[in-house]
Scaffold this motif. Structure first.
Motif, PDB file in Angstrom:
ATOM      1  N   GLY A 106     -10.374   0.271  -0.290  1.00 41.98           N
ATOM      2  CA  GLY A 106      -9.761  -0.589  -1.292  1.00 41.98           C
ATOM      3  C   GLY A 106      -9.261   0.193  -2.489  1.00 41.98           C
ATOM      4  N   THR A 107      -9.827  -0.095  -3.665  1.00 46.31           N
ATOM      5  CA  THR A 107      -9.408   0.565  -4.904  1.00 46.31           C
ATOM      6  C   THR A 107     -10.106   1.900  -5.115  1.00 46.31           C
ATOM      7  OG1 THR A 107     -11.093  -0.638  -6.173  1.00 46.31           O
ATOM      8  CG2 THR A 107      -8.901  -1.651  -5.995  1.00 46.31           C
ATOM      9  N   ASP A 159      -8.167   2.172   4.819  1.00 47.56           N
ATOM     10  CA  ASP A 159      -8.083   0.738   4.569  1.00 47.56           C
ATOM     11  C   ASP A 159      -6.947   0.167   5.415  1.00 47.56           C
ATOM     12  OD1 ASP A 159      -9.397  -1.001   2.003  1.00 47.56           O
ATOM     13  OD2 ASP A 159      -7.718  -1.952   3.052  1.00 47.56           O
ATOM     14  N   ALA A 201      -5.073  -2.071   4.073  1.00 46.46           N
ATOM     15  CA  ALA A 201      -4.080  -2.099   2.992  1.00 46.46           C
ATOM     16  C   ALA A 201      -3.111  -3.269   3.073  1.00 46.46           C
ATOM     17  CB  ALA A 201      -3.314  -0.781   2.947  1.00 46.46           C
ATOM     18  N   LYS A 253      -7.466  -7.336  -6.981  1.00 46.70           N
ATOM     19  CA  LYS A 253      -8.077  -6.065  -6.585  1.00 46.70           C
ATOM     20  C   LYS A 253      -8.865  -5.447  -7.738  1.00 46.70           C
ATOM     21  CE  LYS A 253      -4.372  -5.089  -3.263  1.00 46.70           C
ATOM     22  NZ  LYS A 253      -3.500  -6.216  -3.676  1.00 46.70           N
ATOM     23  N   TYR A 287      -4.440  -0.779  -4.688  1.00 46.66           N
ATOM     24  CA  TYR A 287      -5.152   0.100  -3.772  1.00 46.66           C
ATOM     25  C   TYR A 287      -5.147   1.533  -4.310  1.00 46.66           C
ATOM     26  CZ  TYR A 287      -5.515  -3.256   0.083  1.00 46.66           C
ATOM     27  OH  TYR A 287      -5.839  -4.319   0.865  1.00 46.66           O
TER      28      TYR A 287
END
Length: 288
Positions: free
Chosen positions: A96-97, A113, A115, A121, A127
């Motif tokens: 993710g982030t 990911d 994505a 988020k 991301y």
């Protein structure tokens, strides 16, 4: 049939006594109602004996009470990251982030990911730079590619979690380490990619063993009362959505449930641990 003489003085006396009895009953009812009534004055509310006692028993850090779920998970990941040997290759699956990238600065960190989620988020808003974009069941790397794999709060968002676990085991080297967190019970989030409520210790033991992995530890993220504390905090977080239903007591209801009951229940969790209603599990395993 003999008639009984009507005594006016007796009737008056009985009426007066009945009136006195009624007045006394009304006074007692009023006193009882006042004793149990939700205080209308904020200072009276704060000084109520029960409120004072619960506040004295509650956890002192309100911010921690409202964020313990994420912060406990963060601490667990940080603790595990510190035990990974420098230079190890680690893959963050469903990164993710990328909130944990910095914890693995001493490693060769790679991220994965799918994505495709377009919703909220977190504070980052987007991301992280993703090294491998693919379905979690088909990560394009060779077998035995990584010394460690991290997968946090991802499996509930995967349509085929057993296959996902098999894929992580495939790309993990023998004696490699697998770090997983996922809920046992959670509200809907990151929709429409939320497919399962959570996973039990029996699920991890069963399927990790099926994929040649041995469980090192399965740790509950607190117990029932901490879970209850989180939901009390959620009541306060969402108070604007339902404040109109609490009349003149809306602010005090939010304060009572979010600032008094939540710390009280969180502190109680330290004394009475009921793991069957934990918010989720932190799992470590090694590949044979």
């Amino acid at each position: 049939m003999r008639r009984v003489p009507y005594r006016l003085d007796v009737a008056r006396a009985e009426t007066e006594q009945a009136r006195r009895d009624l007045d006394e009953a009304l006074r007692e009812a009023k006193a009882l109602r006042a004793e149990n009534e939700f205080p209308r004055d904020q200072s009276d509310f704060e000084q109520a004996p029960l409120i004072q006692w619960m506040k004295s028993q509650g956890h002192s850090d309100l911010n921690h009470v409202h964020t313990w779920n994420e912060s406990t998970r963060d601490d667990w990941v940080a603790d595990r990251a510190a035990t990974v040997a420098p230079g190890s290759r680690i893959l963050d699956v469903g990164a993710g982030t990328g909130p944990y990238k910095n914890l693995f600065a001493h490693c060769v960190y790679k991220s994965h990911d799918f994505a495709a989620y377009e919703g909220y988020k977190g504070d980052e808003g987007t991301y992280a730079e993703i090294d491998y974009v693919s379905d979690i069941t088909a990560i394009e790397v060779d077998d035995n590619s990584f010394d460690a794999i991290l997968c946090t709060e991802v499996l509930e968002h995967v349509p085929r979690p057993i296959e996902a676990l098999a894929e992580m085991a495939r790309i993990l080297r023998p004696r490699g380490r697998l770090f997983i967190t996922a809920p046992l019970g959670s509200g809907l989030h990151q929709q429409p990619y939320h497919f399962y409520g959570g996973y039990t210790p029996h699920w991890y033991r069963k399927f990790l063993a099926d994929f040649a992995c041995d469980v090192v530890s399965i740790e509950p993220n607190h117990g029932y009362f901490a879970h209850l504390a989180q939901e009390c905090a959620r009541f306060a977080w969402n108070s604007e959505k339902h404040s109109q239903y609490h009349g003149e007591f809306a602010d005090r209801a939010s304060h009572l449930i979010g600032d008094v009951l939540a710390p009280y229940f969180y502190a109680l969790d330290k004394k009475v641990m009921i793991p069957e209603f934990t918010i989720g599990y932190h799992v470590e395993a090694t590949k044979r």
